[in-house]
Scaffold this motif. Structure first.
Motif, PDB file in Angstrom:
ATOM      1  N   ARG A  62       0.898  -1.026   0.004  1.00 48.72           N
ATOM      2  CA  ARG A  62      -0.116   0.015  -0.077  1.00 48.72           C
ATOM      3  C   ARG A  62       0.872   1.341   0.079  1.00 48.72           C
ATOM      4  O   ARG A  62       2.087   1.175   0.394  1.00 48.72           O
ATOM      5  N   GLY A  63       0.432   2.457  -0.559  1.00 49.35           N
ATOM      6  CA  GLY A  63       1.032   3.397  -0.743  1.00 49.35           C
ATOM      7  C   GLY A  63       0.077   4.821  -0.542  1.00 49.35           C
ATOM      8  O   GLY A  63      -1.109   4.424  -0.666  1.00 49.35           O
ATOM      9  N   LEU A  64       0.713   6.057  -0.729  1.00 51.45           N
ATOM     10  CA  LEU A  64       0.032   7.035  -0.518  1.00 51.45           C
ATOM     11  C   LEU A  64      -0.126   7.692  -2.104  1.00 51.45           C
ATOM     12  O   LEU A  64       1.030   7.754  -2.575  1.00 51.45           O
ATOM     13  N   LEU A  65      -1.220   7.971  -2.508  1.00 56.25           N
ATOM     14  CA  LEU A  65      -1.415   8.526  -3.803  1.00 56.25           C
ATOM     15  C   LEU A  65      -0.980   9.958  -3.488  1.00 56.25           C
ATOM     16  O   LEU A  65      -1.678  10.888  -3.024  1.00 56.25           O
ATOM     17  N   GLY A 115       3.658   7.413  -2.736  1.00 55.79           N
ATOM     18  CA  GLY A 115       4.914   7.338  -2.094  1.00 55.79           C
ATOM     19  C   GLY A 115       4.791   6.611  -0.646  1.00 55.79           C
ATOM     20  O   GLY A 115       3.393   5.984  -0.248  1.00 55.79           O
ATOM     21  N   CYS A 116       5.926   6.116   0.040  1.00 53.14           N
ATOM     22  CA  CYS A 116       5.675   5.316   1.067  1.00 53.14           C
ATOM     23  C   CYS A 116       6.727   6.067   2.246  1.00 53.14           C
ATOM     24  O   CYS A 116       7.753   6.435   1.822  1.00 53.14           O
ATOM     25  N   VAL A 117       6.378   6.179   3.386  1.00 55.78           N
ATOM     26  CA  VAL A 117       7.093   6.559   4.592  1.00 55.78           C
ATOM     27  C   VAL A 117       8.178   5.728   4.926  1.00 55.78           C
ATOM     28  O   VAL A 117       7.997   4.385   4.769  1.00 55.78           O
ATOM     29  N   ALA A 118       9.370   6.235   5.680  1.00 55.96           N
ATOM     30  CA  ALA A 118      10.187   5.219   6.047  1.00 55.96           C
ATOM     31  C   ALA A 118       9.415   4.333   7.043  1.00 55.96           C
ATOM     32  O   ALA A 118       8.725   4.783   7.789  1.00 55.96           O
ATOM     33  N   GLY A 119       9.823   3.146   7.151  1.00 58.48           N
ATOM     34  CA  GLY A 119       9.089   2.053   7.967  1.00 58.48           C
ATOM     35  C   GLY A 119       7.867   1.505   7.265  1.00 58.48           C
ATOM     36  O   GLY A 119       7.213   0.644   7.941  1.00 58.48           O
ATOM     37  N   SER A 120       7.594   1.866   6.078  1.00 58.50           N
ATOM     38  CA  SER A 120       6.598   1.201   5.480  1.00 58.50           C
ATOM     39  C   SER A 120       6.987  -0.212   5.108  1.00 58.50           C
ATOM     40  O   SER A 120       8.125  -0.621   5.180  1.00 58.50           O
ATOM     41  N   SER A 121       6.027  -1.253   4.896  1.00 60.96           N
ATOM     42  CA  SER A 121       6.203  -2.384   4.532  1.00 60.96           C
ATOM     43  C   SER A 121       5.490  -3.096   3.188  1.00 60.96           C
ATOM     44  O   SER A 121       4.447  -2.397   2.798  1.00 60.96           O
ATOM     45  N   GLY A 122       5.793  -4.010   2.583  1.00 64.48           N
ATOM     46  CA  GLY A 122       5.321  -4.822   1.480  1.00 64.48           C
ATOM     47  C   GLY A 122       5.566  -6.090   1.529  1.00 64.48           C
ATOM     48  O   GLY A 122       6.193  -6.847   2.683  1.00 64.48           O
ATOM     49  N   HIS A 123       5.253  -6.812   0.694  1.00 61.16           N
ATOM     50  CA  HIS A 123       5.430  -8.363   0.562  1.00 61.16           C
ATOM     51  C   HIS A 123       5.842  -8.621  -0.921  1.00 61.16           C
ATOM     52  O   HIS A 123       5.346  -8.033  -1.768  1.00 61.16           O
ATOM     53  N   LYS A 124       6.465  -9.708  -1.128  1.00 57.62           N
ATOM     54  CA  LYS A 124       7.292 -10.312  -2.208  1.00 57.62           C
ATOM     55  C   LYS A 124       6.505 -11.677  -2.331  1.00 57.62           C
ATOM     56  O   LYS A 124       6.815 -12.566  -1.484  1.00 57.62           O
ATOM     57  N   GLY A 125       5.315 -11.579  -3.219  1.00 60.40           N
ATOM     58  CA  GLY A 125       4.440 -12.693  -3.317  1.00 60.40           C
ATOM     59  C   GLY A 125       3.799 -12.880  -1.999  1.00 60.40           C
ATOM     60  O   GLY A 125       3.001 -12.022  -1.620  1.00 60.40           O
ATOM     61  N   ASP A 126       3.702 -14.370  -1.555  1.00 61.21           N
ATOM     62  CA  ASP A 126       2.952 -14.477  -0.499  1.00 61.21           C
ATOM     63  C   ASP A 126       3.928 -14.432   0.870  1.00 61.21           C
ATOM     64  O   ASP A 126       3.415 -14.953   1.925  1.00 61.21           O
ATOM     65  N   GLY A 127       5.144 -13.887   0.670  1.00 66.50           N
ATOM     66  CA  GLY A 127       6.269 -13.815   1.654  1.00 66.50           C
ATOM     67  C   GLY A 127       5.787 -12.916   2.881  1.00 66.50           C
ATOM     68  O   GLY A 127       4.910 -12.437   2.982  1.00 66.50           O
ATOM     69  N   PRO A 128       6.595 -13.102   3.871  1.00 66.15           N
ATOM     70  CA  PRO A 128       6.535 -12.216   5.092  1.00 66.15           C
ATOM     71  C   PRO A 128       6.642 -10.728   4.605  1.00 66.15           C
ATOM     72  O   PRO A 128       7.287 -10.534   3.708  1.00 66.15           O
ATOM     73  N   PRO A 129       6.230  -9.869   5.529  1.00 61.31           N
ATOM     74  CA  PRO A 129       6.364  -8.562   5.372  1.00 61.31           C
ATOM     75  C   PRO A 129       7.756  -8.106   5.153  1.00 61.31           C
ATOM     76  O   PRO A 129       8.587  -8.637   6.019  1.00 61.31           O
TER      77      PRO A 129
END
Length: 168
Positions: free
Chosen positions: A22-25, A36-50
């Motif tokens: 998720r990001g900010l429009l 954009g994403c602030v420092a400390g934001s997270s994402g996933h690669k496939g079904d992997g962990p954050p």
């Protein structure tokens, strides 16, 4: 900061989930749509962990380009990371594209620009049977990106700091 949330979803050519977050429009300009994403934001690669990103970044999704770009805040060693992809498509608060493996990267500090993951592109071109037009568009986009990022041409020169200031 009150920006609308957007879901960024990269897939592989077979439809499998790749990077997503998720990001900010943030807005739009002549180059495309910025998130954009602030420092400390997270994402996933496939079904992997954050995966937590220690630095803020902004992403540019051009309207008609076969690529996307990430502009990382300092002190990240990678200043610009461009993914060669299908043209980003927007629908219901989500932007989606197919990652076509090739990446154009500019390092912070020495400014070195290089093309990465050519081996992965060749492997996936065969495995997923990329059609000739996809191969042609991907290679052409990589060539254009290498030149533009290397030269600091718009939007790879002075466009990103304005947007980065909104998430740093």
């Amino acid at each position: 900061m009150s920006h609308e949330s957007v879901r960024v979803v990269y897939r592989k050519y077979d439809g499998s989930l790749h990077w997503h977050h998720r990001g900010l429009l943030l807005g739009e300009d002549e180059h495309g749509v910025w998130t954009g994403c602030v420092a400390g934001s997270s994402g996933h690669k496939g079904d992997g962990p954050p995966v937590v990103w220690p630095y803020a970044f902004v992403m540019l999704f051009p309207r008609d380009g076969w690529w996307t770009a990430v502009f990382n805040a300092a002190p990240n060693d990678v200043e610009i990371y461009c993914d060669v992809s299908t043209v980003p498509r927007w629908s219901d608060g989500e932007v989606t594209m197919v990652d076509l493996d090739l990446d154009v990267i500019r390092m912070r500090g020495n400014g070195r620009v290089f093309l990465d993951d050519e081996d992965e592109f060749e492997e996936h071109r065969v495995r997923y049977a990329y059609p000739p037009d996809v191969v042609e568009n991907a290679r052409a986009a990589a060539d254009r990106l290498l030149e533009a990022v290397g030269a600091g041409a718009a939007p790879f020169g002075s466009a990103a700091p304005h947007w980065l200031a909104r998430v740093t």
